[in-house]
Scaffold this motif. Structure first.
Motif, short mmCIF file in Angstrom:
data_model
loop_
_atom_site.label_atom_id
_atom_site.label_comp_id
_atom_site.label_asym_id
_atom_site.label_seq_id
_atom_site.Cartn_x
_atom_site.Cartn_y
_atom_site.Cartn_z
N GLU A 42 -49.25 28.29 -30.37
CA GLU A 42 -48.70 27.45 -29.32
C GLU A 42 -47.30 27.96 -28.98
OE1 GLU A 42 -50.74 23.16 -30.45
OE2 GLU A 42 -48.65 23.52 -31.01
N LEU A 43 -47.01 28.06 -27.70
CA LEU A 43 -45.67 28.40 -27.25
C LEU A 43 -45.00 27.14 -26.77
CD1 LEU A 43 -46.94 31.21 -27.36
CD2 LEU A 43 -45.65 31.78 -25.32
N VAL A 44 -43.82 26.85 -27.32
CA VAL A 44 -43.10 25.64 -27.00
C VAL A 44 -41.76 26.01 -26.37
CG1 VAL A 44 -42.11 23.52 -27.94
CG2 VAL A 44 -44.21 24.46 -28.95
N VAL A 45 -41.49 25.43 -25.21
CA VAL A 45 -40.21 25.60 -24.52
C VAL A 45 -39.70 24.21 -24.18
CG1 VAL A 45 -39.04 26.52 -22.49
CG2 VAL A 45 -40.87 27.83 -23.56
N SER A 46 -38.46 23.92 -24.55
CA SER A 46 -37.85 22.61 -24.28
C SER A 46 -38.73 21.48 -24.78
CB SER A 46 -37.57 22.44 -22.78
OG SER A 46 -36.69 23.44 -22.33
N VAL A 77 -46.42 35.15 -21.18
CA VAL A 77 -45.11 35.40 -20.57
C VAL A 77 -45.04 34.70 -19.20
CG1 VAL A 77 -43.60 37.16 -19.58
CG2 VAL A 77 -44.67 37.54 -21.79
N THR A 78 -46.11 34.74 -18.44
CA THR A 78 -46.15 34.05 -17.16
C THR A 78 -45.99 32.55 -17.35
OG1 THR A 78 -47.58 35.76 -16.23
CG2 THR A 78 -47.56 33.63 -15.10
N ALA A 79 -46.62 31.99 -18.38
CA ALA A 79 -46.48 30.56 -18.65
C ALA A 79 -45.04 30.20 -18.98
CB ALA A 79 -47.41 30.15 -19.80
N VAL A 80 -44.36 31.05 -19.74
CA VAL A 80 -42.95 30.81 -20.07
C VAL A 80 -42.10 30.90 -18.80
CG1 VAL A 80 -40.94 31.69 -21.32
CG2 VAL A 80 -43.15 31.58 -22.46
N GLU A 81 -42.35 31.89 -17.98
CA GLU A 81 -41.58 32.06 -16.75
C GLU A 81 -41.76 30.87 -15.80
OE1 GLU A 81 -39.42 34.50 -16.18
OE2 GLU A 81 -39.91 35.46 -18.08
N VAL A 104 -38.05 30.28 -27.03
CA VAL A 104 -39.49 30.04 -27.13
C VAL A 104 -39.86 29.95 -28.60
CG1 VAL A 104 -41.79 30.88 -26.54
CG2 VAL A 104 -39.86 31.37 -25.02
N THR A 105 -40.45 28.82 -29.00
CA THR A 105 -40.93 28.66 -30.36
C THR A 105 -42.40 29.01 -30.40
OG1 THR A 105 -39.33 26.87 -30.72
CG2 THR A 105 -41.14 27.04 -32.30
N LEU A 106 -42.75 29.98 -31.26
CA LEU A 106 -44.13 30.39 -31.44
C LEU A 106 -44.65 29.68 -32.69
CD1 LEU A 106 -42.83 32.84 -29.81
CD2 LEU A 106 -44.72 34.14 -30.73
N CYS A 107 -45.44 28.65 -32.50
CA CYS A 107 -46.05 27.92 -33.61
C CYS A 107 -47.39 28.58 -33.88
CB CYS A 107 -46.24 26.46 -33.24
SG CYS A 107 -44.72 25.61 -32.78
N TYR A 108 -47.59 29.03 -35.10
CA TYR A 108 -48.82 29.76 -35.41
C TYR A 108 -49.40 29.28 -36.73
CZ TYR A 108 -46.02 32.53 -38.66
OH TYR A 108 -45.21 32.92 -39.69
N MET A 119 -37.56 28.85 -14.98
CA MET A 119 -37.03 28.87 -16.33
C MET A 119 -35.99 29.98 -16.41
SD MET A 119 -36.92 27.84 -19.51
CE MET A 119 -37.92 26.45 -19.18
N PRO A 120 -34.85 29.71 -17.03
CA PRO A 120 -33.85 30.76 -17.19
C PRO A 120 -34.40 31.94 -17.99
CG PRO A 120 -33.14 28.69 -18.23
CD PRO A 120 -34.46 28.46 -17.62
N ALA A 121 -33.85 33.10 -17.74
CA ALA A 121 -34.32 34.32 -18.39
C ALA A 121 -34.09 34.31 -19.90
CB ALA A 121 -33.65 35.53 -17.78
#
Length: 92
Positions: free
Chosen positions: A53-57, A85-89, A7-11, A1-3
């Motif tokens: 929930e963390l949402v990427v793409s 953060v590891t999950a996003v990376e 990241v959408t934080l759904c809470y 994943m690019p640096a």
């Protein structure tokens, strides 16, 4: 994943002192940890109680209970923030 991932934080809301509402105090450390890794954070309220929930793409890459996150801080000592953060990376 690019640096510089977005990241959408759904809470969702959670109960504190007998009041249920959306609060971002527990998200501060997570946001700080993601920003320190070069990611852009966007907050989005949901109706699901106690959920983050963390949402990427448009893909959910991480889920946790909001009460597992520590209050405030920079997220460096919070193991849940490190896992997020590891999950996003590792997201594609």
């Amino acid at each position: 994943m690019p640096a510089n991932a977005r990241v959408t934080l759904c809470y969702g809301p959670y109960e504190s002192s007998g009041v249920v509402k959306h609060r971002t105090i527990r998200l501060q450390g997570l946001q700080a940890a993601l920003r320190a890794s070069g990611h852009q954070c966007v907050l989005e309220e949901t109706r699901e109680w106690n959920m983050v929930e963390l949402v990427v793409s448009e893909e959910i890459i991480f889920i946790c209970n909001i009460k597992e996150l520590e209050f405030g801080g920079d997220g460096k000592l919070d193991p849940v923030c490190k896992e997020a953060v590891t999950a996003v990376e590792n997201a594609y």
